[in-house]
Structure formats: structure tokens, C-alpha cells
Design a protein around this motif. Structure first.
Motif, short mmCIF file in Angstrom:
data_model
loop_
_atom_site.label_atom_id
_atom_site.label_comp_id
_atom_site.label_asym_id
_atom_site.label_seq_id
_atom_site.Cartn_x
_atom_site.Cartn_y
_atom_site.Cartn_z
N GLU A 171 81.68 136.37 79.80
CA GLU A 171 83.08 136.18 80.16
C GLU A 171 83.91 136.44 78.89
O GLU A 171 83.46 136.11 77.80
N CYS A 172 85.10 137.01 79.04
CA CYS A 172 85.93 137.24 77.85
C CYS A 172 87.04 136.20 77.80
O CYS A 172 87.11 135.31 78.64
N LEU A 173 87.92 136.33 76.82
CA LEU A 173 88.98 135.34 76.63
C LEU A 173 90.00 135.32 77.79
O LEU A 173 90.79 134.39 77.90
N MET A 221 82.92 138.38 84.35
CA MET A 221 82.08 138.63 83.18
C MET A 221 81.89 140.11 82.97
O MET A 221 81.51 140.82 83.91
N HIS A 222 82.16 140.58 81.77
CA HIS A 222 81.85 141.96 81.44
C HIS A 222 80.33 142.06 81.35
O HIS A 222 79.69 141.15 80.85
N TYR A 223 79.79 143.16 81.82
CA TYR A 223 78.34 143.32 81.66
C TYR A 223 78.05 144.63 80.94
O TYR A 223 78.88 145.52 80.87
N SER A 266 90.74 147.36 85.23
CA SER A 266 90.40 147.11 83.84
C SER A 266 90.91 145.73 83.43
O SER A 266 91.80 145.16 84.04
N CYS A 267 90.30 145.21 82.40
CA CYS A 267 90.57 143.83 81.98
C CYS A 267 91.61 143.84 80.86
O CYS A 267 91.54 144.67 79.95
N PRO A 268 92.56 142.90 80.90
CA PRO A 268 93.59 142.87 79.85
C PRO A 268 93.02 142.66 78.44
O PRO A 268 93.71 142.90 77.46
N CYS A 269 91.78 142.23 78.34
CA CYS A 269 91.23 141.98 77.01
C CYS A 269 90.99 143.29 76.24
O CYS A 269 90.76 143.29 75.05
N GLY A 270 91.02 144.42 76.95
CA GLY A 270 90.89 145.71 76.27
C GLY A 270 89.49 146.27 76.26
O GLY A 270 89.28 147.43 75.91
ZN ZN Z 1 87.90 141.17 79.46
#
Ligand code: ZN
Ligand code: ADP
Length: 434
Positions: free
Chosen positions: A248-250, A255-257, A310-314
Motif C-alpha cells: 500500500e502507498c501513502l 496496493m501497488h504490486y 493511476s495513483c496520485p502517489c506517482g
Molecule cells: Zn500509490
């Protein structure tokens, strides 16, 4: 676009697909040439390594199952010669089927890198101290977290599971900033920290927990008791190296895999066909560079779904949702299929009870009975227990279509676990028992 990560890869979709195709071709050839069992399976389904020319050809490959691992005990599906094996691990055998997996040095290095990615994604730095409160030895958990933590460059405190006094002493003396444990162990520790008034004496900021499902409620309870900045879910299984198949990211939205290390398919466990994007199904994993025991379309029995966009975490790596449970956990009660996670999900709706629950199954006079025991939250009075029990069991009847007897007990009275919690006690007959 470049990301600023040290361990997390920066790959375009094209690059990722190229890695996946190369890895898929390599894996099928490697397994075919290295393992008689894989060669038989592939021969039987009429696929030769040369037939795999594009990614979609993965669907022509046969599935690998837990049964394949069991049949080859003690060295199932090993695809390298024995002198290349540097280590073995065994699964914890939650469902009674202990599996032994063999690793080459390259496999260990891949895993080390996967775990370092996890710490990086959780925003740790070399200044962090990581108390690793999970099983060591044959199990993958402890050694996996430790490998990754050291490779990442944070300080590992390899305490192992259990022994609450010892855990608390280390939390206060060594001031770890991150704890890795099961959610059950984290709950137990947080209750103990609370009871002993130690919160101000410890520096915990982050918690990484895996190995078993947990509900948002359980997590919130732990986070608030320990005043954490973040907690993270980490997936993993012995078959796919160990813990850390993703993280899992911030942003906490799935969860990114590591899609450059394995291909994830989500299938319908009955039709064995891919489910529509975003639908829940069984996770099926094909590794891309695993040498010791490569996995070709391995049916994990874990249930989840992919998360689009896409995830905001980049980080451009794809995501899946939390693991909702495993198909082995399914209870058949009076002809209805139920997952413990469904019951946990309903309990989420009731703020007067805590996250802890236990499902008891009994057979009396030829009929099955289900009792669900839940804990009242400590700020709630016991006066309304009966009313609350009726409300919850009505809700279960509406949503899951089964009649249950609901018992509400005092906070902290259900058994606590330092590993994976046992949510179901099935006393109906021996073959139903885990
Ligand atoms: Zn993320
Ligand atoms: P087993 O429990 O099958 O003997 P392992 O010790 O390798 O084998 O544990 C892996 C299993 O634990 C996974 O297949 C999954 O069911 C469960 N698991 C691991 N991480 C998580 C997680 N973050 N959330 C839910 N379940 C998890």
C-alpha cells in the motif's frame, strides 16, 4: 516521467509489457526444461514454450495449484539443479497444507529488492528503526522483512513474534518508528500499550501489517490507540517469495504490486476465465524471473480485485485491492456459501462493537447452527446488548441469508493472537475442521 525512488522502478506501460513478455517466455521455457512435473503439465495441455509469442498467450497455459505443490513434496516444481538451491521456506500451513518452496540466490535477491520497495513506498528513510514482530525460521515473514529492511538501509530490530513484555521493552528502549506484524498482533500490542500507559514513551509512527485480512475498523482502532501517522497493508505468500508482493502507498487506495516481477490475473474460480476489470475473483500469479520454483498461472485461492487508473502517489505500477479472504475459508452453512469477510464487513456497520469476532459452527440434532461472538466497544454500556444483537443478526440475515445467534461480550474477551487470528471454529464434523 521519472520518479524519485531508489528501489521502485520507473517503467512506461510499453516497457512493463516488454518485461512481462520476456519474463513469461523465459519462465515457460525454464519450467519446461527444468521440471519434469511442469513438462508433463505443459505437454498434456499441448503447449510448447515456443508457442508463447505474446502476452495474451498466457491464457493457453495450464493452471498450477496447491495440489501440484503437495504432489511434489518435499521439492515440488523445482526447476533448477539441487546445488543451485540456497534456501528453503515453508508456508505457515493455515489451511493445513504446508508447502515447501526452494530459492536460488537470485530468487533471494529479487525478494530482497521487492521488500526494499515496500519500505520505500511506505516513506521510510535510513533513519527509521523497524521492529520486526513476525515469525522467523521456516516462515518467510521475519527473514523477508529483515532482508528488505537492511537492503533498504533502515535499522532492523528482529525480535520475532510473541512475548509482549519483550516487545514493549524494545519499543520503549530502542524507540522503533515502524512495526511489522500481523494485524492481530498489532491489536494486542496496541491494547497493551494503552493499558500500561506507554504511548508517550514510544516513537512508533508507522505500522506495516500483513499475513491475514483485517477490516478498516480493526485498522482504525489500532491507528488511533497508537496515534499512528500511517499504517499499511502488505500482501504476500510463500509461493511468491514471501511477504512483499506489493505494498500500500501513502495514498492508501489499494496496493501497488510488482508487475515487473509477476503477472497477476484475476479469474472466476468456477469458469476459470478472467473476470471483468475491477470485479472480485481469485488471484492467479505467473512469476517472470523466479528460478527455484517458477509459478505458471498459480491459483493462490486469495480473493481480490484490480484497481483501475493511476495513483496520485506517482508510482505507475498497477494496484489491487486488499485481500478479502481466501476461497479455502468459505463456510458452507445450511447450503449457503459464506466467507468470514462478509460477516466482518457487516460488523463494520455497527459502531457499538469492536472489530473482533469469532464464528462458531455446531451441529445439533442433524442441523447446523452458527453463533457469532462480538465484543462491545469499551465506551458502550452493556444495557443495550440484546437490542444490538437483534439488529446485527437481522442485518446478517438480510445480507447473507442465514440465521445466526449473536452474542455480545465484554471488550477484550475474545482470544487474541500474536500471529494469524482464527476467526472460525467449526465443530460440526472432522472434515469441516481446519
Ligand atoms: Zn500509490
Ligand atoms: P499459508 O497461510 O497458506 O500457510 P503463508 O504463510 O505463505 O501461507 O501465508 C500466505 C497467505 O496469507 C496468503 O495466501 C493470504 O491468504 C494471507 N495473506 C497474506 N498477506 C495478507 C494480507 N495483507 N491480507 C490478507 N491476507 C493475507
Amino acid at each position: 516521467m521519472s520518479n524519485n525512488f531508489r528501489f521502485l522502478p520507473d517503467l512506461s506501460t510499453d516497457q512493463l509489457e516488454a518485461i512481462q513478455l520476456d519474463g513469461l517466455k523465459w519462465t515457460v521455457k525454464h519450467a519446461y526444461n527444468g521440471s519434469p512435473a511442469y513438462r508433463d503439465k505443459l505437454d498434456q495441455s499441448g503447449v510448447e514454450p515456443g508457442d508463447i509469442r505474446e502476452l495474451s498467450h498466457i491464457e493457453s497455459l495450464p493452471f498450477t495449484t496447491v495440489e501440484d505443490l503437495r504432489l511434489g513434496y518435499p521439492f515440488p516444481l523445482v526447476s533448477v539443479s539441487q546445488e543451485q538451491i540456497v534456501r528453503i521456506h515453508a508456508s505457515s500451513g493455515t489451511t493445513g497444507k504446508r508447502k515447501i518452496l526452494a530459492y536460488t540466490q537470485n530468487d533471494i535477491d529479487t525478494w530482497k529488492n521487492m521488500m526494499a520497495r515496500c519500505f520505500e513506498l511506505a516513506g521510510l528513510t535510513r533513519h527509521d528503526r523497524v521492529q520486526i514482530a513476525v515469525g522467523y525460521g521456516l516462515w518467510t515473514a521475519g527473514v523477508g522483512f529483515q532482508l528488505g529492511c537492511e537492503h533498504f538501509g533502515a535499522m532492523a530490530v528482529p525480535i520475532g513474534p510473541g512475548n509482549l513484555d519483550f516487545q514493549l521493552q524494545f519499543l520503549t528502549d530502542l524507540q522503533p518508528t515502524c512495526l511489522c506484524s500481523t494485524a492481530s498482533m498489532a491489536l494486542l500490542l496496541s491494547e497493551q500499550v494503552n493499558k500500561m500507559g506507554l504511548r508517550d514513551k514510544i516513537k512508533l509512527k508507522k505500522l506495516i501489517f500483513g499475513a491475514e485480512p483485517h477490516t478498516p475498523k480493526m485498522r482504525k482502532q489500532i491507528e488511533s490507540t497508537l496515534s499512528l501517522e500511517h499504517s499499511f497493508d502488505i500482501p504476500g505468500m510463500t509461493e511468491v517469495y514471501g511477504p512483499g508482493t506489493g505494498m500500500e502507498c501513502l495514498e492508501h487506495s489499494g496496493m501497488h504490486y510488482w508487475a515487473d516481477i509477476f503477472i497477476l490475473e484475476i479469474i472466476d474460480p468456477v469458469t476459470l476465465k478472467p473476470v471483468p476489470p475491477g470485479a472480485t475473483g481469485e488471484m492467479v500469479i505467473t512469476t517472470l524471473s523466479k528460478e527455484g520454483v517458477p509459478l505458471i498461472r498459480y491459483r493462490t485461492r486469495d480473493l481480490s480485485r484490480t484497481i483501475d487508473g493511476s495513483c496520485p502517489c506517482g508510482l505507475e505500477l498497477p494496484r489491487h485491492d486488499r485481500i478479502l479472504g481466501r476461497s479455502d475459508d468459505m463456510i458452507i452453512f445450511r447450503g449457503v456459501n459464506i466467507y468470514p469477510g462478509q460477516i466482518a464487513g457487516i460488523l463494520e456497520e455497527f459502531s457499538d462493537v469492536s472489530s473482533e469476532y469469532q464464528i462458531l459452527l455446531k451441529r445439533e440434532g442433524g442441523l447446523d447452527f452458527m453463533k457469532i461472538i462480538v465484543e462491545r466497544r469499551d465506551i458502550v454500556s452493556s444495557e443495550n446488548d440484546q437490542q444490538l444483537a437483534v439488529l446485527i443478526s437481522d442485518r446478517i440475515r438480510k445480507k447473507v441469508m442465514v440465521r445466526t445467534q449473536l452474542e455480545i461480550i465484554d471488550p477484550g474477551k475474545l482470544p487474541r493472537s500474536m500471529g494469524k487470528s482464527k476467526r472460525v471454529v467449526d465443530e460440526r464434523n472432522p472434515e469441516h475442521q481446519a
